[in-house]
Design an enzyme around this catalytic site. Sequence first.
Site, PDB file in Angstrom:
ATOM      1  CG  ASP A   1     -29.083   4.049 -18.055  1.00 22.21           C
ATOM      2  OD1 ASP A   1     -28.768   5.793 -17.952  1.00 22.21           O
ATOM      3  OD2 ASP A   1     -29.660   4.267 -19.518  1.00 22.21           O
TER       4      ASP A   1
ATOM      5  CD  GLU B   1     -21.054  14.493 -19.562  1.00 25.74           C
ATOM      6  OE1 GLU B   1     -21.147  15.833 -19.752  1.00 25.74           O
ATOM      7  OE2 GLU B   1     -20.750  14.044 -18.465  1.00 25.74           O
TER       8      GLU B   1
ATOM      9  CG  ASN C   1     -31.802   8.620 -20.198  1.00 24.84           C
ATOM     10  OD1 ASN C   1     -30.950   8.237 -19.462  1.00 24.84           O
ATOM     11  ND2 ASN C   1     -32.224   9.944 -19.410  1.00 24.84           N
TER      12      ASN C   1
ATOM     13  CG  HIS D   1      -2.017  -0.816   1.290  1.00 25.80           C
ATOM     14  ND1 HIS D   1      -1.779  -1.877   0.470  1.00 25.80           N
ATOM     15  CD2 HIS D   1      -2.476  -1.556   1.388  1.00 25.80           C
ATOM     16  CE1 HIS D   1      -2.909  -2.936   0.245  1.00 25.80           C
ATOM     17  NE2 HIS D   1      -3.938  -2.659   1.987  1.00 25.80           N
TER      18      HIS D   1
END
Lengths: 590, 590
Positions: free
Chosen positions: A450, A483, A477, A124
């Site tokens: 979505d 956008e 949709n 890490h």
Amino acid sequence: MSPDAQSSNQPSKKDVSIGAYLLGRLKQLGVKHVFGQPGDFNMGFLDLIEDDEGIEWIGCCNEMNAGYAADGVNRVGVLVTTFGVGELSAMNAVAGAFSEMVPVVHIVGTPSTESQSQGALLHHTLGNGDFKIYHKMYENITVAQTVLSHHNAKDEIDRVLRECYIHSRPVYISIPTDICVKKIAADLSQPLVLTIPENVHEVEYAAINRVIGRIHKSANTIVLIDACASRHDISKELLDFINKTGFPFFTSPMGKSIIPENHPLFGGIYIGSVSEPHVKREVEEADLIISIGAIRSDFNTGGFTYHVSQAKTIELCYNRIKVFFATYEGVSMKHALPKITACIERMPSSTISPPYQHNLLEDDVKDQRITQNWFWHEVSSTLLQENDIIIGEMGTSVFGLMDIRFPPGSTFIGQILYGSIGYSVGACLGASLAATNVKERRRVCLFVGDGSFQVTAQEISTIIRHNLNPVIFLINNNGFTIERMLHGIKRKYNDIAQWKFDQTLEYFGGSNEVGRTVKLATKSDFKSFVSSILPATPSRIQFVEVMMDKYDAPRALIGTASFTAEEHMKEKVLPMLHEKLHKKEVSGEQ
Amino acid sequence: MSPDAQSSNQPSKKDVSIGAYLLGRLKQLGVKHVFGQPGDFNMGFLDLIEDDEGIEWIGCCNEMNAGYAADGVNRVGVLVTTFGVGELSAMNAVAGAFSEMVPVVHIVGTPSTESQSQGALLHHTLGNGDFKIYHKMYENITVAQTVLSHHNAKDEIDRVLRECYIHSRPVYISIPTDICVKKIAADLSQPLVLTIPENVHEVEYAAINRVIGRIHKSANTIVLIDACASRHDISKELLDFINKTGFPFFTSPMGKSIIPENHPLFGGIYIGSVSEPHVKREVEEADLIISIGAIRSDFNTGGFTYHVSQAKTIELCYNRIKVFFATYEGVSMKHALPKITACIERMPSSTISPPYQHNLLEDDVKDQRITQNWFWHEVSSTLLQENDIIIGEMGTSVFGLMDIRFPPGSTFIGQILYGSIGYSVGACLGASLAATNVKERRRVCLFVGDGSFQVTAQEISTIIRHNLNPVIFLINNNGFTIERMLHGIKRKYNDIAQWKFDQTLEYFGGSNEVGRTVKLATKSDFKSFVSSILPATPSRIQFVEVMMDKYDAPRALIGTASFTAEEHMKEKVLPMLHEKLHKKEVSGEQ
């Protein structure tokens, strides 16, 4: 947001581990849930959380989602991550909380003091022995930071939590593994001091005098409420001011629902040139505008289209008052506003129109397809109820919601300034847990597109795992409509993969019995669904997929895009969509 | 990793947009796919990508996943995000590439030069008018950064791409929306200079002399290969050295497969005290150890348990040579190693044992349940094939893989140093696309645990959307077994939500016909599955859920945990698991 009172009979000081002290302080701030992911550098702290009766560990699928959940609790939220991989995954979520002024405490479990001082090449790390680098990155997006040591822990915990609360912004606490379990002598019965300092008397006096003088000279004053009024916790003081003066008030999109929208003095949502015409007129033609807690970001102002002169604006902020061009630094509205209210009588003011006047259009009623405009009208007039928590994703959802009436007692959660897509699903987890904290569980309604849903979709599994019951509207949709409105309306990069959204609960819940799934393609479908869940809060999660056209968008989004989109869109596409909006209105439900 | 040669007959300079110039340079580096998410500040650049014949836009579900995908292509990878929300979401992925030394070009679409100079309160900002802050954060995790302007674009693009390639680390390129389309006069037929500078002759000569002298004095020399040998692209030079000298070689876990493991001089995987006993003996008892490209991180060294004296170690690194205690700074192995090879003859050396000697245990064969130990043996002996790309998630997967034989020509992708869970699913997208770049599509095998899978699961949809065909093994063992081995073996925070993993392809693919799903509970199941897909690469994605016990772990993980876990685990739990491993071995397949 106010801390739980703590009236304890504990002895004045007792030995407590540093981790336990931190948990004790968090509980005093009203924290009931801690979000995050386990990692080998934070599991000692997670042991304490798991064993604590008053606080619950909510393991999330990833740290960004956990950060959004901590943000969504709508009071002090807590995020626990592990060193490096965990804390960096959460960076965007914490930056969002910083931008939007949400108090999130980010606790990072870090390697032991010994490993850190040796510069050990631990997993890490960046492989360079630098254990301060992540902390340093976090200085940019938190209002206070600390690395706990045996010596400083008590004071530092108190300091950063106070900063978090007072500034309503994220803070960063690093706990090395060995420090978490070290004992300190500490007195949790002494509460944290969370009040902000009084204003300097002379400056405050001058500012208030000037404000009152201006108010008395105005024949037509309005109040414009924005997000900082809730972030800095003055909704009560503000309501008193409005009730006493009788001034009409308008709100920005981010200021929605701070004062209930059924208040007789509520005039509507002001979004600059994107506002409803009557709202635009009433705000911009006022003699005097008292602006409370303004955040004048692009999407909050209709793409910077305020037409409100500074020469007739009084601004009240959390740390200054500005009367026209004169700034009184260091004067907080929290202390000043009640004094202004006390000095003023009910004032004459012009009458205002009813706040919401936009009606359904021909396109909205010509057939059974669900249009954006119809949907948001319907949500407002038939679905939403008192005390709902309403969450809107950046996209058509937040633009749809900013333009409709919210019921009294409702809370609005959205990221209109920072605008990180995917936020709302994580926030829904946090908000749904917070909704269980009150006696009568509040209903949570999430609206998400979505494309945004796909960013953080897996957190639905955490919502299910904890038996939460939000109503989730997924607007299907086929991609990023927001956008499309701004650039590249027909571009493939704005399309998304089609999932079997109607299997969401089954897939993430591990069973087909965890909740109810419906798919709505027509207006009748929607109406049936709404009547099926009203009036009670559903006992199980409801996942509602709503089919809409990919080129359809709410009024406020088309309007805002007209000011901020690329040239091609401004010249060709948006005028067509605009035109549609200006077709003759038909009578609607509202 | 080597750039595609470009022999173009273009005129020497022509007008090209800055965005197109950048794409041209990327294609010269062999880039075929660009990963990311659309956002309103990068869509101008996405237009260029979508219209370019030679490069494909791969829209991902979120930016962290896109960053992992760019990392997984195993040569220069490209990530495109939008300002703020996008770039910060990708931060952990880019930090991982920095830590692990993977060349990722991160391109961020930012607001227009004008908006930035005005300090406009745009969405995606922190609300403080600071447009440099995200860039500043990225300075910590990238090796070069730039903000493109009309004036500097050509030189700066060339500079940062060169830095990316030479240092094999991420770089950061910020393109304001207005700059992307600005034209410059530029000559793409002049290739980028990507060679590293020659070593200073005198220093190199001294170092090589010392190295050769030491080699000649040793009766028993071994070579220890680690990750930087592939990161800094010397596998060919290294193979020549080994072939000429006849020295036995061992590799670290991160150095696996850099030289094919069927090489007769391959001695096994050295993981300090976690090594197979014969490997440990042969490495630690050598007179001289030539260490190539070492990364001595905890999980790469069996928890820092190397017993190899510096007084008998020669280290070759990308920027220095160290002979015992004397360091020759600035001498790169890339140039020095061939010269060493040229100066040396075949040397005598001790015989070595066959590399992999650990056999199946009683527990592994007593019934039909799939144990970790059995599974990894079987993967090695029956599943893996020449030229496979093998991806292991941090967790039981990477520890299982580090200990087994890989076939010739295979590539190993994993994050043993940085260890960010969820990495492997994103990397699988990148690797699977890269696997289509060669004539005979290479097979990709991903091994991922259920907990890690949930972090980035949605990217399966992108793998499906592009008709890719990896074989994905999901180890379903109900949570974070690697964490259980380190701390809190029975803690609830190491459990996860159970999903219907066997519906993964259907849910994310939007159909039940996109690939094949199997669920393996027994050894026979596994054997049938393997024989069903061999020998050809499957034409469709295979999703294979393998059921295993939550307290079972591979040998190398139990061994490493014995050195790095919390005290309770070291004292109580791990010895029991260890004991199981030391039960009498039974004859196995290997």
